[in-house]
Design an enzyme around this catalytic site. Structure first.
Site, short mmCIF file in Angstrom:
data_model
loop_
_atom_site.label_atom_id
_atom_site.label_comp_id
_atom_site.label_asym_id
_atom_site.label_seq_id
_atom_site.Cartn_x
_atom_site.Cartn_y
_atom_site.Cartn_z
N HIS A 120 26.92 48.26 41.66
CA HIS A 120 27.39 48.98 40.17
C HIS A 120 27.20 49.49 39.47
O HIS A 120 28.60 49.98 39.24
CB HIS A 120 29.23 48.07 40.41
CG HIS A 120 29.32 47.83 42.49
ND1 HIS A 120 30.53 47.36 42.57
CD2 HIS A 120 29.26 48.62 43.51
CE1 HIS A 120 30.73 47.16 44.03
NE2 HIS A 120 30.25 47.58 44.25
N ALA A 230 34.73 29.67 37.73
CA ALA A 230 33.36 29.70 37.95
C ALA A 230 33.18 28.84 36.67
O ALA A 230 31.93 27.83 36.49
CB ALA A 230 32.49 30.37 37.90
N1 APR Z 1 36.15 32.22 38.93
C1 APR Z 1 36.22 32.24 40.40
N2 APR Z 1 37.21 33.45 40.55
C2 APR Z 1 38.17 33.50 40.27
C3 APR Z 1 38.38 33.55 38.87
C4 APR Z 1 37.62 32.68 38.50
N3 APR Z 1 38.27 31.92 37.10
N4 APR Z 1 39.39 33.99 38.87
C5 APR Z 1 39.78 34.73 39.85
N5 APR Z 1 38.74 35.02 40.72
C6 APR Z 1 38.72 35.48 42.87
C7 APR Z 1 39.78 35.74 42.80
O1 APR Z 1 40.14 34.98 43.08
C8 APR Z 1 38.84 37.28 43.44
O2 APR Z 1 39.01 36.37 44.38
O3 APR Z 1 37.94 36.71 41.88
C9 APR Z 1 38.12 37.70 42.71
C10 APR Z 1 37.89 38.98 42.26
O4 APR Z 1 38.50 39.77 43.29
P1 APR Z 1 38.37 41.38 42.87
O5 APR Z 1 39.57 41.87 42.04
O6 APR Z 1 38.72 41.98 44.16
O7 APR Z 1 37.11 42.09 42.38
P2 APR Z 1 35.73 42.11 42.93
O8 APR Z 1 35.67 40.81 44.04
O9 APR Z 1 34.94 41.87 41.88
O10 APR Z 1 35.72 43.63 43.25
C11 APR Z 1 34.45 43.86 43.99
O11 APR Z 1 35.08 46.25 44.03
O12 APR Z 1 36.68 47.77 43.31
C12 APR Z 1 35.71 47.32 43.12
O13 APR Z 1 34.20 48.34 42.24
C13 APR Z 1 34.76 47.23 42.43
O14 APR Z 1 33.67 45.30 41.53
C14 APR Z 1 34.32 45.89 42.67
C15 APR Z 1 34.63 45.39 43.39
#
Ligand code: APR
Length: 241
Positions: A120, A230
């Site tokens: 991204h 993580a």
């Molecule tokens: N370790 C592992 N996972 C974690 C932790 C942690 N400490 N804290 C939170 N999470 C998990 C949450 O449970 C959730 O499933 O990380 C995930 C974050 O999800 P999103 O907020 O949806 O973020 P992401 O999956 O990166 O979004 C993907 O969506 O909006 C677009 O471009 C944006 O790159 C982003 C994409």
């Protein structure tokens, strides 16, 4: 959880080609809110989905630019965490490990991860809106500077909603997923495509599918699921390795 970590460590050992997909969850342990965490402070009343779009930028370039300036400052004020660092070490021990990140924060690189497929884009780079010329920013301008080559406005080099993934990143990530023997999703809700579809490509190649996430997600047919953070799991995985 220990047995699942051992299972994943063994899977890494026996897999010639490992693909890791990270999302904002891996940066959560550095104190960076995940994409779907509520925004903070001045930006609390806005959804990223309302700001991270070409239309939002065209409608109010200064406002969107200031949001990114705030995010850049915030990301530069935190450090990569134990999860980023352990993953960078794992990639050194397993040169065939391909990292695809949805994150634009640059924390994997700051943790020493050499090869990162930035699916991204990267919030620390900018290009001009009309022609994609790279625009180097001096200082902390409150307004988007103009491109020295074509005068159009500079914008962050991230993929906005409604935009396509940069071709080179897409090709490399799809190619790696198609040949994967092991696919590990770390800290992603697996809700945004095409990133979320990489696991299906790997599964199509008969890959083992693993997930590291404290919550359940839309990732289907997991072979290994580690419901933990993580920053806790990845150092333990490195230990096991
Ligand atoms: N370790 C592992 N996972 C974690 C932790 C942690 N400490 N804290 C939170 N999470 C998990 C949450 O449970 C959730 O499933 O990380 C995930 C974050 O999800 P999103 O907020 O949806 O973020 P992401 O999956 O990166 O979004 C993907 O969506 O909006 C677009 O471009 C944006 O790159 C982003 C994409």
């Amino acid at each position: 959880m220990q047995s699942a970590i051992q299972q994943l460590a063994e899977a890494i050992q026996r897999s010639p080609r490992v693909v890791v997909l990270t999302g904002s969850g891996i940066s959560a342990d550095s104190g960076v809110p995940t994409f779907r965490d509520p925004q903070e402070g001045l930006w609390a009343k806005f959804q990223p989905q309302d700001l991270a779009t070409p239309d939002a930028f065209l409608h109010d370039p200064d406002f969107v630019w200031q949001w990114y300036q705030w995010r850049r400052k915030r990301v530069l004020s935190v450090e990569p965490n134990a999860g980023h660092r352990a993953l960078a070490r794992l990639a050194e021990v397993h040169p065939s490990l391909t990292l695809v990140t949805q994150n634009v924060d640059g924390l994997h690189q700051r943790a020493g991860h050499r090869e990162v497929i930035e699916f991204h884009g990267n919030i620390h780079r900018n290009h001009c809106f009309d022609n994609g010329h790279e625009v180097r920013i001096k200082g902390h301008p409150e307004k988007p500077p103009r491109c020295p080559l074509c005068e159009s406005l500079a914008r962050p080099s991230v993929v906005w909603f409604g935009e396509t993934i940069p071709e080179p990143a897409l090709e490399r990530a799809v190619g790696a997923a198609r040949q994967a023997d092991l696919f590990i999703a770390i800290g992603t809700s697996a809700t945004v495509y095409p990133a979320a579809g990489l696991a299906d490509l790997a599964r199509g190649n008969g890959a083992t599918i693993a997930e590291i996430n404290p919550e359940a997600t839309q990732m289907a047919a997991l072979d290994i699921s580690i419901r933990a953070r993580a920053a806790q799991v990845l150092p333990a995985l490195l230990e096991e390795g």
